[in-house]
Write an enzyme that holds these catalytic residues in place. Structure first.
Site, PDB file in Angstrom:
ATOM      1  N   ASN A  55      22.208  40.239  49.848  1.00 38.49           N
ATOM      2  CA  ASN A  55      22.485  38.871  49.423  1.00 38.49           C
ATOM      3  C   ASN A  55      22.842  38.095  50.683  1.00 38.49           C
ATOM      4  OD1 ASN A  55      23.505  36.512  48.445  1.00 38.49           O
ATOM      5  ND2 ASN A  55      24.971  37.453  47.032  1.00 38.49           N
ATOM      6  N   LYS A 104      26.060  39.840  52.101  1.00 38.31           N
ATOM      7  CA  LYS A 104      26.675  40.841  51.238  1.00 38.31           C
ATOM      8  C   LYS A 104      25.654  41.951  51.014  1.00 38.31           C
ATOM      9  CE  LYS A 104      29.393  40.520  47.079  1.00 38.31           C
ATOM     10  NZ  LYS A 104      29.499  39.881  45.786  1.00 38.31           N
ATOM     11  N   ARG A 133      18.553  38.970  46.812  1.00 34.17           N
ATOM     12  CA  ARG A 133      18.918  37.805  46.010  1.00 34.17           C
ATOM     13  C   ARG A 133      18.301  36.578  46.679  1.00 34.17           C
ATOM     14  NH1 ARG A 133      24.330  34.334  46.121  1.00 34.17           N
ATOM     15  NH2 ARG A 133      23.897  33.030  44.336  1.00 34.17           N
ATOM     16  N   HIS A 142      23.219  30.861  39.202  1.00 31.02           N
ATOM     17  CA  HIS A 142      24.004  31.982  38.650  1.00 31.02           C
ATOM     18  C   HIS A 142      23.234  32.687  37.535  1.00 31.02           C
ATOM     19  CE1 HIS A 142      27.951  29.699  39.788  1.00 31.02           C
ATOM     20  NE2 HIS A 142      27.654  30.557  40.749  1.00 31.02           N
ATOM     21  N   HIS A 200      30.588  31.268  34.033  1.00 33.71           N
ATOM     22  CA  HIS A 200      30.743  31.992  35.298  1.00 33.71           C
ATOM     23  C   HIS A 200      31.670  31.147  36.175  1.00 33.71           C
ATOM     24  CE1 HIS A 200      29.316  34.470  38.784  1.00 33.71           C
ATOM     25  NE2 HIS A 200      29.868  33.422  39.394  1.00 33.71           N
ATOM     26  N   ARG A 236      33.555  21.986  45.318  1.00 34.40           N
ATOM     27  CA  ARG A 236      32.492  21.067  44.860  1.00 34.40           C
ATOM     28  C   ARG A 236      32.996  20.176  43.733  1.00 34.40           C
ATOM     29  NH1 ARG A 236      28.018  25.668  43.998  1.00 34.40           N
ATOM     30  NH2 ARG A 236      29.213  27.027  45.357  1.00 34.40           N
ATOM     31  N   ASP A 243      41.355  27.894  46.511  1.00 35.68           N
ATOM     32  CA  ASP A 243      41.527  29.212  45.908  1.00 35.68           C
ATOM     33  C   ASP A 243      42.397  29.112  44.654  1.00 35.68           C
ATOM     34  OD1 ASP A 243      41.473  32.377  47.123  1.00 35.68           O
ATOM     35  OD2 ASP A 243      42.852  31.890  45.488  1.00 35.68           O
ATOM     36  N   CYS A 244      41.839  29.569  43.545  1.00 33.06           N
ATOM     37  CA  CYS A 244      42.520  29.382  42.266  1.00 33.06           C
ATOM     38  C   CYS A 244      43.892  30.067  42.222  1.00 33.06           C
ATOM     39  CB  CYS A 244      41.602  29.913  41.157  1.00 33.06           C
ATOM     40  SG  CYS A 244      42.233  29.641  39.540  1.00 33.06           S
ATOM     41  N   ILE A 258      37.534  33.912  38.694  1.00 37.84           N
ATOM     42  CA  ILE A 258      38.535  33.188  37.886  1.00 37.84           C
ATOM     43  C   ILE A 258      38.437  33.628  36.427  1.00 37.84           C
ATOM     44  CG2 ILE A 258      39.263  30.909  37.070  1.00 37.84           C
ATOM     45  CD1 ILE A 258      38.154  29.739  39.720  1.00 37.84           C
ATOM     46  N   GLY A 259      37.221  33.657  35.899  1.00 38.72           N
ATOM     47  CA  GLY A 259      37.026  34.004  34.483  1.00 38.72           C
ATOM     48  C   GLY A 259      37.513  35.404  34.158  1.00 38.72           C
ATOM     49  N   ASN A 281      39.881  37.096  35.856  1.00 39.60           N
ATOM     50  CA  ASN A 281      41.270  37.393  36.230  1.00 39.60           C
ATOM     51  C   ASN A 281      42.329  36.394  35.806  1.00 39.60           C
ATOM     52  OD1 ASN A 281      40.851  39.874  37.871  1.00 39.60           O
ATOM     53  ND2 ASN A 281      39.550  38.492  39.046  1.00 39.60           N
ATOM     54  N   GLU A 305      26.000  41.197  39.484  1.00 38.72           N
ATOM     55  CA  GLU A 305      24.680  40.703  39.886  1.00 38.72           C
ATOM     56  C   GLU A 305      23.926  41.768  40.695  1.00 38.72           C
ATOM     57  OE1 GLU A 305      27.167  37.344  41.015  1.00 38.72           O
ATOM     58  OE2 GLU A 305      25.366  36.111  40.866  1.00 38.72           O
TER      59      GLU A 305
HETATM   60  P1  AMP Z   1      34.301  34.738  43.077  1.00 42.05           P
HETATM   61  O1  AMP Z   1      33.541  33.616  43.762  1.00 42.05           O
HETATM   62  O2  AMP Z   1      33.670  35.192  41.801  1.00 42.05           O
HETATM   63  O3  AMP Z   1      34.640  35.866  44.006  1.00 42.05           O
HETATM   64  O4  AMP Z   1      35.719  34.110  42.638  1.00 42.05           O
HETATM   65  C1  AMP Z   1      36.623  33.569  43.580  1.00 42.05           C
HETATM   66  C2  AMP Z   1      37.711  32.816  42.830  1.00 42.05           C
HETATM   67  O5  AMP Z   1      38.359  33.721  41.915  1.00 42.05           O
HETATM   68  C3  AMP Z   1      38.789  32.258  43.753  1.00 42.05           C
HETATM   69  O6  AMP Z   1      39.105  30.932  43.366  1.00 42.05           O
HETATM   70  C4  AMP Z   1      39.970  33.155  43.470  1.00 42.05           C
HETATM   71  O7  AMP Z   1      41.208  32.515  43.666  1.00 42.05           O
HETATM   72  C5  AMP Z   1      39.765  33.473  41.988  1.00 42.05           C
HETATM   73  N1  AMP Z   1      40.562  34.619  41.575  1.00 42.05           N
HETATM   74  C6  AMP Z   1      40.430  35.911  41.945  1.00 42.05           C
HETATM   75  N2  AMP Z   1      41.434  36.650  41.401  1.00 42.05           N
HETATM   76  C7  AMP Z   1      42.226  35.806  40.681  1.00 42.05           C
HETATM   77  C8  AMP Z   1      43.403  35.944  39.885  1.00 42.05           C
HETATM   78  N3  AMP Z   1      44.012  37.116  39.744  1.00 42.05           N
HETATM   79  N4  AMP Z   1      43.902  34.834  39.294  1.00 42.05           N
HETATM   80  C9  AMP Z   1      43.306  33.630  39.445  1.00 42.05           C
HETATM   81  N5  AMP Z   1      42.202  33.435  40.178  1.00 42.05           N
HETATM   82  C10 AMP Z   1      41.649  34.502  40.788  1.00 42.05           C
END
Ligand code: AMP
Length: 398
Positions: free
Chosen positions: A10, A17, A89, A178, A206, A239, A281-282, A330-331, A333, A383
Site C-alpha cells: 500500500n 505499508k 492497493r 475506502h 469507516h 479534512r 487525533d481522536c 475511531i469506529g 475503538n 483491507e
Molecule cells: P486509522 O486511520 O483507521 O488508523 O484511525 C486513526 C484514528 O483512530 C485516529 O484519529 C486515532 O486517534 C483513532 N483512534 C485509535 N484508537 C482510538 C481509541 N482508543 N479511541 C479513540 N480514537 C482512537
C-alpha cells in the site's frame, strides 16, 4: 512454510505499508510501515517473528529506496520463496475498474490516465507497482482499487448537479473510496449476523484519519459519502468534508488564497484539527474534551452530529436498516463516539447496550445494541486481507 503467501503493498504519498500474508491461515509473516518518506529521516518499522525492528533509510528518492530496502529484507528473510503474488492497493480506478485485476501494460496506462483524479496517490501506487514488477518479475501482480466497490452506484447517486459535459469529457463525478474496507466489513456482517445477501440493508461507517459512510443494498454499494476525491462527505482528522462550494470563491476572491492554499486548508488544516486547534487525533481530542477543552468538545460534537446526519440520510436509498457497522481506528475503538452517534439515531429504533459498547474494542467484533434494536455492530476492518485474497485468486486463475 508453504507457498501460499501474498505480498501486499500500500504505497501512499508519504508512507509505504506492507504485509506478507498467508492466505490459508490469514497470519502475517511480516508486516510494517515505511514512513516519513517525504522527510529528512525516513524509516522502515517492521514486525517479524514477533519482534519489532527499525531500519533507517537515507533521504532522497525515498519511495524507491524504501521499496528496494523492503525487497532486500523480504529476500534476506527468505520470504520471497513462499510468495505466489503481489497485491497492490490502488486508490483511484476511475470508471475503468469495477473489480481487482491482473496488472498488464494496459492496466498501468489506465491507472496513469486516472492520476489527474488522485495526483497524490496514484503516482505513488504506480511507483510500488513498477518496483515490485522489477523485484519479483516472475510473480503475478494484482491491482485492488479503493473505488471499485462503488462502481455499482447509479447515475442519480454518482452525478453532481453540474453541466453534464464535465462528467462526459472530464470524468467529474462521485467515485467514493475506502471501497475495500466497506466491502470487507459488509461481507463480515452478512456472515456474523446471518443476513440474506439478496435482501439486506447495511450502512457501514469507516472512521479513521479519513472517514466515509456507505449504503450497501444486497451486498452492493448504492451510495457513499466521498466523491471525486476523498475530501467530500464527513468531517475527518484534517479534512473538512462537505462545505458550501461558495467558500472556495470567497477564500480566493476576498481573502486572496491561491487554489493550492485552499486545497491545503481543506485537506490538511480542517476537520478535527481545524475546529479543535489542537490535534487531528481522536484520542487526543477525547482526552482534552474530558478535561474541559471547549473546542475539542465542539470538534467531537460536530463530528458526531454530521456522522449521524449522514447515516440517517443513507436510510433513504436503503429503505430501512438491518445493520449499522462501525470500523476504522475511531469506529473500532471509540465507545464515546459510537454512543454519541447512536443516541442521535433513536428515531430509527437504534438503542445502545452500554455494556456491550464498552467492551467492543481492540480488534473485537461485537453487536453493541440491545436485542430489540436494529443492529449496530463493531467490525475491525482488514483491507490487507481482501487485497491478499483477491491477488491469490487472480494469480491462481492465470
Ligand atoms: P486509522 O486511520 O483507521 O488508523 O484511525 C486513526 C484514528 O483512530 C485516529 O484519529 C486515532 O486517534 C483513532 N483512534 C485509535 N484508537 C482510538 C481509541 N482508543 N479511541 C479513540 N480514537 C482512537
Amino acid at each position: 512454510m508453504s507457498s501460499s503467501h501474498v505480498l501486499v503493498l500500500n504505497c501512499g504519498s508519504s508512507s509505504l505499508k506492507f504485509a506478507i500474508i498467508d492466505i490459508h491461515s490469514g497470519s502475517e509473516a511480516l508486516s510494517g510501515l515505511a514512513e516519513c518518506l517525504a522527510e529528512q529521516q525516513p524509516l522502515i518499522k517492521y514486525k517479524y517473528d514477533g519482534k519489532k525492528q527499525t531500519i533507517t533509510l537515507n533521504p532522497g528518492d525515498a519511495h524507491q529506496i524504501a521499496i528496494t530496502r523492503l525487497v532486500e529484507l523480504v529476500k534476506q528473510l527468505n520470504l520471497d520463496k513462499h510468495l505466489i503474488a503481489v497485491g497492490h492497493r490502488v486508490v483511484h480506478g476511475g470508471e475503468h475498474f469495477t473489480h481487482s485485476v491482473s496488472i498488464t501494460p494496459e492496466v498501468i496506462e489506465a491507472i496513469k490516465q486516472t492520476s489527474a483524479l488522485a495526483p497524490l496517490h496514484n503516482p505513488a501506487n504506480l511507483l510500488g507497482i513498477e518496483a515490485a514488477q522489477k523485484a519479483f518479475a516472475s510473480l503475478p501482480q494484482v491491482a485492488v482499487f479503493d473505488t471499485a466497490f462503488h462502481q455499482t452506484m447509479e447515475p442519480k447517486a454518482f452525478l453532481y448537479a453540474l453541466p453534464y459535459s464535465l462528467y462526459k469529457e472530464h470524468g467529474i463525478r462521485r467515485y467514493g473510496f475506502h471501497g475495500t474496507s466497506h466491502y470487507y466489513v459488509s461481507a463480515q456482517a452478512h456472515n456474523i449476523l446471518g443476513l440474506n445477501k439478496d435482501n439486506s440493508r447495511i450502512i457501514s461507517a469507516h472512521l479513521g484519519n479519513g472517514c466515509s459512510v456507505t449504503a450497501i443494498k444486497n451486498g452492493q454499494s448504492v451510495d457513499t459519502s466521498m466523491g471525486l476525491t476523498p475530501l467530500e462527505g464527513l468531517m475527518m482528522g484534517t479534512r473538512s468534508g462537505d462545505i458550501d462550494p461558495g467558500i472556495f470563491a470567497f477564500l480566493v476572491n476576498q481573502l486572496k488564497y491561491s487554489p493550492t492554499q485552499v486545497d491545503l486548508l481543506l485537506n490538511k488544516q480542517s476537520g478535527l484539527l481545524g475546529i479543535s486547534e489542537l490535534s487531528n487525533d481522536c484520542r487526543t481530542i477525547e482526552e482534552a474534551a474530558a478535561q474541559g477543552h471547549e473546542q475539542a468538545q465542539l470538534a467531537l460534537d460536530i463530528f458526531c452530529y454530521r456522522l449521524a446526519k449522514q447515516i440517517a440520510a443513507f436510510v433513504v436509498p436503503l429503505g430501512g436498516l438491518d445493520a449499522l457497522i462501525f470500523t476504522g481506528g475511531i469506529g473500532e475503538n471509540s465507545d464515546a463516539i459510537r454512543d454519541k452517534v447512536i443516541s442521535q439515531l433513536g428515531f430509527l429504533g437504534l438503542t445502545l447496550d452500554q455494556d456491550k459498547n464498552l467492551t467492543a474494542r481492540f480488534g473485537q467484533s461485537g453487536v453493541i445494541t440491545t436485542n430489540d434494536s436494529p443492529c449496530a455492530i463493531v467490525i475491525p476492518t482488514n483491507e490487507e486481507w481482501v487485497i491478499a485474497t483477491d491477488a491469490a485468486t487472480i494469480a491462481q486463475e492465470q
